[in-house]
Design a protein around this motif. Structure first.
Motif, PDB file in Angstrom:
ATOM      1  N   ALA A  93     -61.585  12.563   5.860  1.00  0.00           N
ATOM      2  CA  ALA A  93     -61.159  12.873   4.490  1.00  0.00           C
ATOM      3  C   ALA A  93     -59.633  12.934   4.410  1.00  0.00           C
ATOM      4  O   ALA A  93     -59.034  12.403   3.458  1.00  0.00           O
ATOM      5  N   LEU A  94     -59.003  13.565   5.383  1.00  0.00           N
ATOM      6  CA  LEU A  94     -57.532  13.622   5.407  1.00  0.00           C
ATOM      7  C   LEU A  94     -56.931  12.228   5.515  1.00  0.00           C
ATOM      8  O   LEU A  94     -55.956  11.899   4.831  1.00  0.00           O
ATOM      9  N   TRP A  95     -57.484  11.415   6.387  1.00  0.00           N
ATOM     10  CA  TRP A  95     -56.978  10.056   6.586  1.00  0.00           C
ATOM     11  C   TRP A  95     -57.095   9.230   5.302  1.00  0.00           C
ATOM     12  O   TRP A  95     -56.130   8.595   4.881  1.00  0.00           O
ATOM     13  N   HIS A  96     -58.264   9.240   4.690  1.00  0.00           N
ATOM     14  CA  HIS A  96     -58.459   8.463   3.465  1.00  0.00           C
ATOM     15  C   HIS A  96     -57.517   8.924   2.359  1.00  0.00           C
ATOM     16  O   HIS A  96     -56.913   8.092   1.662  1.00  0.00           O
ATOM     17  N   ALA A  97     -57.369  10.233   2.204  1.00  0.00           N
ATOM     18  CA  ALA A  97     -56.450  10.753   1.188  1.00  0.00           C
ATOM     19  C   ALA A  97     -55.009  10.374   1.522  1.00  0.00           C
ATOM     20  O   ALA A  97     -54.225  10.022   0.633  1.00  0.00           O
ATOM     21  N   TRP A  98     -54.647  10.430   2.795  1.00  0.00           N
ATOM     22  CA  TRP A  98     -53.298  10.055   3.216  1.00  0.00           C
ATOM     23  C   TRP A  98     -53.026   8.593   2.883  1.00  0.00           C
ATOM     24  O   TRP A  98     -51.964   8.253   2.357  1.00  0.00           O
ATOM     25  N   GLU A  99     -53.973   7.715   3.205  1.00  0.00           N
ATOM     26  CA  GLU A  99     -53.807   6.283   2.920  1.00  0.00           C
ATOM     27  C   GLU A  99     -53.613   6.034   1.426  1.00  0.00           C
ATOM     28  O   GLU A  99     -52.808   5.192   1.037  1.00  0.00           O
ATOM     29  N   ALA A 100     -54.335   6.752   0.590  1.00  0.00           N
ATOM     30  CA  ALA A 100     -54.208   6.555  -0.859  1.00  0.00           C
ATOM     31  C   ALA A 100     -52.915   7.154  -1.396  1.00  0.00           C
ATOM     32  O   ALA A 100     -52.186   6.504  -2.162  1.00  0.00           O
ATOM     33  N   LEU A 101     -52.612   8.381  -0.994  1.00  0.00           N
ATOM     34  CA  LEU A 101     -51.475   9.086  -1.583  1.00  0.00           C
ATOM     35  C   LEU A 101     -50.126   8.632  -1.027  1.00  0.00           C
ATOM     36  O   LEU A 101     -49.104   8.817  -1.688  1.00  0.00           O
ATOM     37  N   ARG A 102     -50.107   8.010   0.130  1.00  0.00           N
ATOM     38  CA  ARG A 102     -48.832   7.497   0.662  1.00  0.00           C
ATOM     39  C   ARG A 102     -48.259   6.426  -0.258  1.00  0.00           C
ATOM     40  O   ARG A 102     -47.059   6.166  -0.261  1.00  0.00           O
ATOM     41  N   LEU A 103     -49.118   5.798  -1.050  1.00  0.00           N
ATOM     42  CA  LEU A 103     -48.692   4.728  -1.952  1.00  0.00           C
ATOM     43  C   LEU A 103     -48.163   5.253  -3.286  1.00  0.00           C
ATOM     44  O   LEU A 103     -47.571   4.489  -4.048  1.00  0.00           O
ATOM     45  N   GLU A 104     -48.385   6.524  -3.565  1.00  0.00           N
ATOM     46  CA  GLU A 104     -47.941   7.111  -4.830  1.00  0.00           C
ATOM     47  C   GLU A 104     -46.459   7.460  -4.740  1.00  0.00           C
ATOM     48  O   GLU A 104     -46.063   8.274  -3.916  1.00  0.00           O
ATOM     49  N   ALA A 105     -45.683   6.844  -5.578  1.00  0.00           N
ATOM     50  CA  ALA A 105     -44.234   7.112  -5.591  1.00  0.00           C
ATOM     51  C   ALA A 105     -43.975   8.568  -5.997  1.00  0.00           C
ATOM     52  O   ALA A 105     -44.760   9.182  -6.701  1.00  0.00           O
ATOM     53  N   GLY A 106     -42.876   9.071  -5.553  1.00  0.00           N
ATOM     54  CA  GLY A 106     -42.460  10.420  -5.953  1.00  0.00           C
ATOM     55  C   GLY A 106     -43.214  11.511  -5.237  1.00  0.00           C
ATOM     56  O   GLY A 106     -42.894  11.852  -4.114  1.00  0.00           O
ATOM     57  N   THR A 107     -44.258  12.021  -5.864  1.00  0.00           N
ATOM     58  CA  THR A 107     -44.914  13.225  -5.346  1.00  0.00           C
ATOM     59  C   THR A 107     -46.211  12.964  -4.573  1.00  0.00           C
ATOM     60  O   THR A 107     -46.907  13.909  -4.224  1.00  0.00           O
ATOM     61  N   GLY A 108     -46.534  11.721  -4.296  1.00  0.00           N
ATOM     62  CA  GLY A 108     -47.797  11.414  -3.617  1.00  0.00           C
ATOM     63  C   GLY A 108     -48.003  12.191  -2.335  1.00  0.00           C
ATOM     64  O   GLY A 108     -49.058  12.798  -2.126  1.00  0.00           O
ATOM     65  N   MET A 109     -47.013  12.185  -1.469  1.00  0.00           N
ATOM     66  CA  MET A 109     -47.175  12.898  -0.196  1.00  0.00           C
ATOM     67  C   MET A 109     -47.158  14.411  -0.401  1.00  0.00           C
ATOM     68  O   MET A 109     -47.854  15.146   0.306  1.00  0.00           O
ATOM     69  N   GLY A 110     -46.398  14.876  -1.369  1.00  0.00           N
ATOM     70  CA  GLY A 110     -46.420  16.303  -1.692  1.00  0.00           C
ATOM     71  C   GLY A 110     -47.804  16.747  -2.137  1.00  0.00           C
ATOM     72  O   GLY A 110     -48.293  17.814  -1.749  1.00  0.00           O
ATOM     73  N   VAL A 111     -48.442  15.927  -2.946  1.00  0.00           N
ATOM     74  CA  VAL A 111     -49.814  16.201  -3.382  1.00  0.00           C
ATOM     75  C   VAL A 111     -50.748  16.192  -2.176  1.00  0.00           C
ATOM     76  O   VAL A 111     -51.630  17.044  -2.064  1.00  0.00           O
ATOM     77  N   TRP A 112     -50.543  15.238  -1.262  1.00  0.00           N
ATOM     78  CA  TRP A 112     -51.386  15.192  -0.069  1.00  0.00           C
ATOM     79  C   TRP A 112     -51.248  16.481   0.736  1.00  0.00           C
ATOM     80  O   TRP A 112     -52.248  17.062   1.161  1.00  0.00           O
ATOM     81  N   TYR A 113     -50.024  16.944   0.949  1.00  0.00           N
ATOM     82  CA  TYR A 113     -49.832  18.197   1.682  1.00  0.00           C
ATOM     83  C   TYR A 113     -50.510  19.352   0.962  1.00  0.00           C
ATOM     84  O   TYR A 113     -51.281  20.104   1.559  1.00  0.00           O
ATOM     85  N   ARG A 114     -50.201  19.506  -0.324  1.00  0.00           N
ATOM     86  CA  ARG A 114     -50.707  20.646  -1.091  1.00  0.00           C
ATOM     87  C   ARG A 114     -52.225  20.635  -1.228  1.00  0.00           C
ATOM     88  O   ARG A 114     -52.881  21.649  -0.989  1.00  0.00           O
ATOM     89  N   ASP A 115     -52.789  19.506  -1.631  1.00  0.00           N
ATOM     90  CA  ASP A 115     -54.209  19.451  -1.967  1.00  0.00           C
ATOM     91  C   ASP A 115     -55.114  19.129  -0.788  1.00  0.00           C
ATOM     92  O   ASP A 115     -56.317  19.371  -0.868  1.00  0.00           O
ATOM     93  N   HIS A 116     -54.565  18.589   0.272  1.00  0.00           N
ATOM     94  CA  HIS A 116     -55.412  18.140   1.378  1.00  0.00           C
ATOM     95  C   HIS A 116     -55.046  18.820   2.697  1.00  0.00           C
ATOM     96  O   HIS A 116     -55.819  19.615   3.219  1.00  0.00           O
ATOM     97  N   LEU A 117     -53.888  18.516   3.260  1.00  0.00           N
ATOM     98  CA  LEU A 117     -53.539  19.047   4.582  1.00  0.00           C
ATOM     99  C   LEU A 117     -53.448  20.571   4.589  1.00  0.00           C
ATOM    100  O   LEU A 117     -54.007  21.218   5.479  1.00  0.00           O
ATOM    101  N   ASP A 118     -52.765  21.151   3.608  1.00  0.00           N
ATOM    102  CA  ASP A 118     -52.584  22.606   3.610  1.00  0.00           C
ATOM    103  C   ASP A 118     -53.906  23.354   3.507  1.00  0.00           C
ATOM    104  O   ASP A 118     -54.017  24.489   3.965  1.00  0.00           O
ATOM    105  N   HIS A 119     -54.903  22.726   2.937  1.00  0.00           N
ATOM    106  CA  HIS A 119     -56.226  23.349   2.866  1.00  0.00           C
ATOM    107  C   HIS A 119     -57.023  23.100   4.155  1.00  0.00           C
ATOM    108  O   HIS A 119     -57.656  24.016   4.684  1.00  0.00           O
ATOM    109  N   GLN A 120     -57.011  21.872   4.649  1.00  0.00           N
ATOM    110  CA  GLN A 120     -57.855  21.500   5.793  1.00  0.00           C
ATOM    111  C   GLN A 120     -57.330  22.006   7.139  1.00  0.00           C
ATOM    112  O   GLN A 120     -58.124  22.357   8.014  1.00  0.00           O
TER     113      GLN A 120
END
Length: 120
Positions: A47-74
């Motif tokens: 789940a982390l990997w799939h979210a990372w692959e998708a959100l790395r492509l989002e300009a600006g806050t994509g990786m911030g969203v990944w940290y907040r919504d995915h990594l920081d929880h998991q």
């Protein structure tokens, strides 16, 4: 559509996750070198990997969203003292205990006025 950076969850864990998100192991944080023997870890890391692959492509806050919504929880669950690696150490894999499951009695799942499900 852009191709993923990593072809498999194992590649992502080996080349990205483990080198990037280091923690001092033991006590609060646990890891198993044979992480792939833990179904829950596979599921969470995938789940982390799939979210990372998708959100790395989002300009600006994509990786911030990944940290907040995915990594920081998991991460605290995955590496935590009661997470999937709680019995393991970096040097030793211990097979997790599988909980016992008993089948429901016949008719248990049939909804009727008299069944336990009718009051739910």
């Amino acid at each position: 559509m852009t191709d993923p950076v990593y072809a498999t969850v194992e590649e992502w864990v080996t080349d990205r996750f483990v080198p990037m998100y280091r923690r001092t192991l033991g006590g609060e944080f646990r890891w198993c070198a044979q992480w792939w023997k833990h179904a829950e870890a596979i599921s969470r890391l995938t789940a982390l990997w799939h979210a990372w692959e998708a959100l790395r492509l989002e300009a600006g806050t994509g990786m911030g969203v990944w940290y907040r919504d995915h990594l920081d929880h998991q991460l605290p669950i995955l590496l935590g003292p009661r997470g999937p690696f709680y019995q393991c150490s970096e040097d030793e894999h211990l097979e997790p205990h599988l909980a016992t499951v008993e089948p429901a009695p016949p008719g248990w799942w049939v909804v009727s006025d008299a069944s336990p499900l009718a009051t739910q």
